[in-house]
Design a protein around this motif. Structure first.
Motif, PDB file in Angstrom:
ATOM      1  N   ILE A  85       0.836  -1.192   0.000  1.00 27.85           N
ATOM      2  CA  ILE A  85       0.000   0.000   0.000  1.00 27.85           C
ATOM      3  C   ILE A  85       0.878   1.252   0.000  1.00 27.85           C
ATOM      4  O   ILE A  85       1.901   1.311   0.688  1.00 27.85           O
ATOM      5  N   ARG A  86       0.477   2.260  -0.762  1.00 28.54           N
ATOM      6  CA  ARG A  86       1.212   3.521  -0.815  1.00 28.54           C
ATOM      7  C   ARG A  86       1.156   4.212   0.542  1.00 28.54           C
ATOM      8  O   ARG A  86       0.109   4.246   1.186  1.00 28.54           O
ATOM      9  N   PRO A  87       2.274   4.789   0.997  1.00 26.28           N
ATOM     10  CA  PRO A  87       2.247   5.522   2.276  1.00 26.28           C
ATOM     11  C   PRO A  87       1.261   6.690   2.244  1.00 26.28           C
ATOM     12  O   PRO A  87       0.634   6.993   3.266  1.00 26.28           O
ATOM     13  N   GLU A  88       1.138   7.355   1.079  1.00 30.44           N
ATOM     14  CA  GLU A  88       0.187   8.465   0.969  1.00 30.44           C
ATOM     15  C   GLU A  88      -1.256   7.990   1.163  1.00 30.44           C
ATOM     16  O   GLU A  88      -2.090   8.717   1.709  1.00 30.44           O
ATOM     17  N   TYR A  89      -1.532   6.780   0.688  1.00 30.92           N
ATOM     18  CA  TYR A  89      -2.866   6.211   0.849  1.00 30.92           C
ATOM     19  C   TYR A  89      -3.167   5.957   2.329  1.00 30.92           C
ATOM     20  O   TYR A  89      -4.254   6.269   2.824  1.00 30.92           O
ATOM     21  N   GLU A  90      -2.202   5.380   3.033  1.00 33.17           N
ATOM     22  CA  GLU A  90      -2.392   5.103   4.456  1.00 33.17           C
ATOM     23  C   GLU A  90      -2.551   6.380   5.261  1.00 33.17           C
ATOM     24  O   GLU A  90      -3.311   6.427   6.235  1.00 33.17           O
ATOM     25  N   ALA A  91      -1.839   7.446   4.847  1.00 35.42           N
ATOM     26  CA  ALA A  91      -1.888   8.688   5.612  1.00 35.42           C
ATOM     27  C   ALA A  91      -3.177   9.471   5.379  1.00 35.42           C
ATOM     28  O   ALA A  91      -3.652  10.171   6.287  1.00 35.42           O
ATOM     29  N   SER A  92      -3.745   9.362   4.170  1.00 36.67           N
ATOM     30  CA  SER A  92      -4.920  10.179   3.831  1.00 36.67           C
ATOM     31  C   SER A  92      -6.244   9.494   4.130  1.00 36.67           C
ATOM     32  O   SER A  92      -7.240  10.167   4.396  1.00 36.67           O
ATOM     33  N   VAL A  93      -6.276   8.165   4.097  1.00 40.89           N
ATOM     34  CA  VAL A  93      -7.524   7.436   4.331  1.00 40.89           C
ATOM     35  C   VAL A  93      -7.712   7.217   5.830  1.00 40.89           C
ATOM     36  O   VAL A  93      -6.830   6.677   6.499  1.00 40.89           O
ATOM     37  N   ARG A  94      -8.871   7.637   6.331  1.00 40.26           N
ATOM     38  CA  ARG A  94      -9.143   7.534   7.758  1.00 40.26           C
ATOM     39  C   ARG A  94      -9.867   6.247   8.138  1.00 40.26           C
ATOM     40  O   ARG A  94      -9.741   5.763   9.258  1.00 40.26           O
ATOM     41  N   SER A  95     -10.627   5.679   7.225  1.00 40.57           N
ATOM     42  CA  SER A  95     -11.388   4.466   7.528  1.00 40.57           C
ATOM     43  C   SER A  95     -10.458   3.264   7.609  1.00 40.57           C
ATOM     44  O   SER A  95      -9.474   3.173   6.866  1.00 40.57           O
ATOM     45  N   ARG A  96     -10.777   2.352   8.490  1.00 45.41           N
ATOM     46  CA  ARG A  96      -9.975   1.144   8.679  1.00 45.41           C
ATOM     47  C   ARG A  96     -10.908  -0.068   8.728  1.00 45.41           C
ATOM     48  O   ARG A  96     -12.062   0.014   9.138  1.00 45.41           O
ATOM     49  N   ARG A  97     -10.364  -1.222   8.267  1.00 49.15           N
ATOM     50  CA  ARG A  97     -11.102  -2.476   8.356  1.00 49.15           C
ATOM     51  C   ARG A  97     -10.118  -3.631   8.263  1.00 49.15           C
ATOM     52  O   ARG A  97      -8.996  -3.484   7.764  1.00 49.15           O
ATOM     53  N   ILE A  98     -10.562  -4.804   8.718  1.00 44.29           N
ATOM     54  CA  ILE A  98      -9.751  -6.014   8.592  1.00 44.29           C
ATOM     55  C   ILE A  98      -9.822  -6.497   7.143  1.00 44.29           C
ATOM     56  O   ILE A  98     -10.886  -6.453   6.515  1.00 44.29           O
ATOM     57  N   ASN A  99      -8.711  -6.953   6.610  1.00 45.76           N
ATOM     58  CA  ASN A  99      -8.661  -7.417   5.227  1.00 45.76           C
ATOM     59  C   ASN A  99      -9.707  -8.509   5.012  1.00 45.76           C
ATOM     60  O   ASN A  99      -9.658  -9.558   5.669  1.00 45.76           O
ATOM     61  N   PRO A 100     -10.675  -8.292   4.085  1.00 42.90           N
ATOM     62  CA  PRO A 100     -11.741  -9.284   3.897  1.00 42.90           C
ATOM     63  C   PRO A 100     -11.256 -10.569   3.243  1.00 42.90           C
ATOM     64  O   PRO A 100     -11.966 -11.584   3.282  1.00 42.90           O
TER      65      PRO A 100
END
Length: 258
Positions: A85-100
């Protein structure tokens, strides 16, 4: 040579190049313009076009072969499948979930909902369409410039300016078009990067694919819209003497005799 022969075809009387202020003119007046045009449009142009078509095809095929060799040597054939996953993606996205898929927890990964992705993509698409319309409007503006300037130059009293009106109009319009292409190219690169970041792609490959697609659309329309006008529209719908077609109150642009 026939056009420049003032005792032959060059002495033919031609219809006015514009309405109202333009007068009848001799074919020999376009002699210099015809010679300049011949430098860029002659028998060698066909050979050059054939060479470029073959060269581009061979280049792409040879590059595909070289790319396959590099992938094999570096063992990166499945690079996209192994991406993180891109670090920018992790930093900007606030929602979290367990990998389905893996169902591994308790650590959750960033997650962007489907509705959010659709909204971002649609918003980006509208901006892209608007900027493409800006390019078409710029080309239309250059056409209006050519119509206006050529009508003014062809109607002046000085014979030297009147004879070189076609060259002056073409050169200045080409320089303006080049300046517009350069400026819009810089603006489009910034907009494409901004929109790609706004879409918030999960992997680097997704980001690069989206950015490449935007840049291709922008640059294709930016660089080739004027060429499409010259190839398929310029001089095709001008009408005939006594019944010329008009657009926005002006006679449509003609193709100079070469």
């Amino acid at each position: 040579n026939e056009i420049c022969d003032n005792s032959g075809p060059g002495n033919f009387t031609m219809c006015p190049l514009c309405d109202q202020r333009c007068s009848w003119w001799k074919l020999g007046r376009s002699c210099i313009y015809s010679r300049v045009s011949y430098l860029f449009d002659n028998e060698a142009t066909v050979a050059f076009a054939a060479f470029m078509a073959l060269w581009s095809t061979f280049f792409i095929e040879m590059w595909k072969r070289r790319e396959a060799e590099i992938k094999y040597d570096w063992d990166v054939e499945d690079f996209e499948e192994e991406e993180t996953i891109r670090p920018e993606y992790e930093a900007s996205v606030r929602s979290r979930r367990i990998n389905p898929v893996s169902k591994r927890g308790p650590i959750e990964e960033p997650y962007l909902s489907f509705s959010s992705r659709v909204c971002r993509t649609v918003s980006s698409l509208w901006i892209i369409l608007f900027m493409l319309c800006v390019v078409i409007a710029a080309v239309f503006g250059v056409i209006i410039y050519r119509l206006t300037v050529s009508a003014v130059l062809y109607s002046v009293s000085q014979e030297t300016i009147r004879d070189q009106g076609g060259i002056i109009t073409s050169v200045t319009a080409s320089l303006i078009n080049l300046l517009i292409i350069i400026i819009l190219g810089k603006i489009y690169q910034f907009i494409a990067e901004f929109l790609t970041n706004f879409e918030t792609h999960r992997t680097l490959t997704e980001w690069e694919d989206s950015f490449t697609l935007k840049m291709f659309l922008f640059q294709f329309v930016n660089h080739f819209s004027s060429l499409f006008y010259i190839a398929f529209f310029k001089g095709k719908l001008i009408g005939r003497p006594g019944q010329y077609n008009h657009s926005i109150g002006r006679r449509q642009e003609e193709v100079m005799i070469v």
